[in-house]
Scaffold this active site. Structure first.
Site, PDB file in Angstrom:
ATOM      1  N   MET A 101      13.994 -56.102  -1.171  1.00 35.88           N
ATOM      2  CA  MET A 101      14.249 -57.289  -2.077  1.00 35.88           C
ATOM      3  C   MET A 101      12.821 -57.941  -1.949  1.00 35.88           C
ATOM      4  SD  MET A 101      17.500 -58.871  -0.766  1.00 35.88           S
ATOM      5  CE  MET A 101      19.010 -58.276  -0.459  1.00 35.88           C
ATOM      6  N   ASP A 124      28.546 -51.478  -4.178  1.00 36.83           N
ATOM      7  CA  ASP A 124      27.648 -52.345  -3.020  1.00 36.83           C
ATOM      8  C   ASP A 124      28.131 -53.594  -3.159  1.00 36.83           C
ATOM      9  OD1 ASP A 124      25.944 -53.305  -1.302  1.00 36.83           O
ATOM     10  OD2 ASP A 124      23.987 -52.680  -2.853  1.00 36.83           O
ATOM     11  N   HIS A 137      21.947 -47.279   3.881  1.00 31.87           N
ATOM     12  CA  HIS A 137      21.470 -47.935   2.689  1.00 31.87           C
ATOM     13  C   HIS A 137      20.696 -48.894   3.150  1.00 31.87           C
ATOM     14  CE1 HIS A 137      22.435 -49.743  -1.315  1.00 31.87           C
ATOM     15  NE2 HIS A 137      22.061 -50.745  -0.579  1.00 31.87           N
ATOM     16  N   MET A 180      26.963 -52.805  -8.724  1.00 32.99           N
ATOM     17  CA  MET A 180      27.005 -54.093  -7.907  1.00 32.99           C
ATOM     18  C   MET A 180      28.358 -54.782  -7.883  1.00 32.99           C
ATOM     19  SD  MET A 180      24.310 -54.188  -5.919  1.00 32.99           S
ATOM     20  CE  MET A 180      24.696 -55.583  -5.097  1.00 32.99           C
ATOM     21  N   MET A 199      15.882 -53.817  -4.994  1.00 36.74           N
ATOM     22  CA  MET A 199      16.162 -54.978  -5.953  1.00 36.74           C
ATOM     23  C   MET A 199      14.696 -55.762  -5.826  1.00 36.74           C
ATOM     24  SD  MET A 199      19.517 -56.200  -3.640  1.00 36.74           S
ATOM     25  CE  MET A 199      19.078 -55.107  -2.370  1.00 36.74           C
ATOM     26  N   SER A 244      24.706 -50.655   5.401  1.00 39.56           N
ATOM     27  CA  SER A 244      23.319 -51.455   4.959  1.00 39.56           C
ATOM     28  C   SER A 244      22.776 -52.329   6.222  1.00 39.56           C
ATOM     29  CB  SER A 244      23.831 -52.061   3.796  1.00 39.56           C
ATOM     30  OG  SER A 244      22.990 -53.323   3.675  1.00 39.56           O
ATOM     31  N   ASP A 249      18.240 -51.858   1.841  1.00 42.24           N
ATOM     32  CA  ASP A 249      18.019 -52.876   0.746  1.00 42.24           C
ATOM     33  C   ASP A 249      16.487 -53.016   0.805  1.00 42.24           C
ATOM     34  OD1 ASP A 249      20.807 -53.423  -0.381  1.00 42.24           O
ATOM     35  OD2 ASP A 249      21.171 -53.966   1.689  1.00 42.24           O
ATOM     36  N   HIS A 272      17.715 -48.850  -2.129  1.00 48.33           N
ATOM     37  CA  HIS A 272      18.339 -49.765  -3.233  1.00 48.33           C
ATOM     38  C   HIS A 272      17.243 -50.778  -3.463  1.00 48.33           C
ATOM     39  CE1 HIS A 272      21.236 -52.948  -4.399  1.00 48.33           C
ATOM     40  NE2 HIS A 272      20.601 -52.569  -5.600  1.00 48.33           N
TER      41      HIS A 272
HETATM   42  C1  DX5 Z   1      23.301 -57.205  -1.217  1.00 48.44           C
HETATM   43  C2  DX5 Z   1      22.710 -55.840  -1.002  1.00 48.44           C
HETATM   44  C3  DX5 Z   1      23.873 -55.108   0.058  1.00 48.44           C
HETATM   45  C4  DX5 Z   1      24.479 -55.833   1.102  1.00 48.44           C
HETATM   46  C5  DX5 Z   1      25.888 -55.707   1.230  1.00 48.44           C
HETATM   47  O1  DX5 Z   1      22.396 -57.651  -2.420  1.00 48.44           O
HETATM   48  O2  DX5 Z   1      22.492 -54.917  -1.840  1.00 48.44           O
HETATM   49  O3  DX5 Z   1      23.443 -53.727   0.102  1.00 48.44           O
HETATM   50  O4  DX5 Z   1      23.847 -55.477   2.246  1.00 48.44           O
HETATM   51  O5  DX5 Z   1      26.332 -56.487   2.374  1.00 48.44           O
HETATM   52  P1  DX5 Z   1      27.906 -56.689   2.517  1.00 48.44           P
HETATM   53  O6  DX5 Z   1      28.385 -55.451   2.663  1.00 48.44           O
HETATM   54  O7  DX5 Z   1      27.917 -57.508   3.620  1.00 48.44           O
HETATM   55  O8  DX5 Z   1      28.492 -57.221   1.177  1.00 48.44           O
HETATM   56 ZN    ZN Z   2      22.424 -53.004  -1.587  1.00 45.62          ZN
END
Ligand code: DX5
Ligand code: ZN
Length: 223
Positions: free
Chosen positions: A37, A175, A33, A137, A68, A10, A35, A66
């Site tokens: 948000m 994740d 990956h 998650m 969010m 990620s 993210d 992903h």
């Molecule tokens: C958190 C994200 C993850 C994040 C994971 O909300 O969805 O993808 O990047 O990071 P680590 O591996 O550091 O927990």
């Molecule tokens: Zn994620």
């Protein structure tokens, strides 16, 4: 051949000022990956369509987005249109998952659905046969670098049971907090796709870390 354990770094905690270099560091992983948000679904803001475009232009890895974000029904399809391999919406943020997954498939992407830690698997049971990726998650979504919630292990195992009982095609992704000391527990419970942010980007040699994590997870085989 699909590897029995796939590692998806990620980029949330990568150095955003040197994104192209950071993407190059993980060439050789199984996917990337991304993210996204919106500061509403989670208390943080990151990414969006223009970042996705940049990432797609600078990696040869399949990108799993992903999301969010609230109102995923409206905002998710554009990530499929621009070429993400899989687009994952949160179950808590889509009102019409059957419509959304069909739309993502029509646009040529895999369809994923994600659950926050406290959302039970049962809310997705009716739609599991339609999706390609189930994202469980293992931290509260929003930030990298949090610690893995061990209480999610029975949920992963429950998902694995459903997949084998119903002969589902979907892959189970975890994740949050995935690293050398937690990945084996998640693999043993039944996950086969592992997101790793800080573990990979915090390592001196990111690709070596990916390989190490993959080897640890591969000891636990799931179809
Ligand atoms: C958190 C994200 C993850 C994040 C994971 O909300 O969805 O993808 O990047 O990071 P680590 O591996 O550091 O927990
Ligand atoms: Zn994620």
């Amino acid at each position: 051949m699909t590897p029995c354990a796939a590692i998806h770094p990620s980029i949330l905690n990568a150095d955003q000022a040197h994104l192209a270099d950071e993407l190059a560091r993980v060439e050789g992983a199984d996917g990337l990956h991304l993210d996204i948000m919106d500061n509403h679904f989670v208390g943080n803001q990151f990414g969006g369509p223009s970042l996705a475009q940049t990432v797609l232009e600078h990696t040869s890895l399949p990108v799993d987005a992903h999301l969010m974000i609230e109102d995923a029904d409206r905002w998710a399809p554009q990530y499929a249109e621009m070429g993400c391999a899989v687009v994952t919406a949160h179950a808590e943020a889509t009102r019409a998952p059957f419509v959304l997954t069909r739309e993502l498939h029509r646009l040529g992407a895999g369809a994923g659905l994600a659950l926050r830690p406290a959302t039970p698997l049962s809310v997705l049971e009716p739609v599991l046969a339609e999706i390609d990726l189930l994202l469980l998650m293992t931290v509260e979504p929003g930030f990298g670098g949090q610690s893995f919630i061990d209480l999610m292990l029975p949920k992963i195992a429950q998902a694995r049971r459903l997949v084998s009982e119903q002969h589902l095609e979907l892959r189970i992704q975890v994740d949050g907090g995935v690293n050398r000391s937690t990945i084996e527990r998640a693999a043993e419970a039944g996950a086969t796709v592992f997101v790793a942010g800080s573990a990979v980007y915090g390592a001196q040699d990111a690709l070596e870390e990916v390989e190490h994590l993959r080897a640890l997870a591969s000891g636990h085989h799931h179809p």
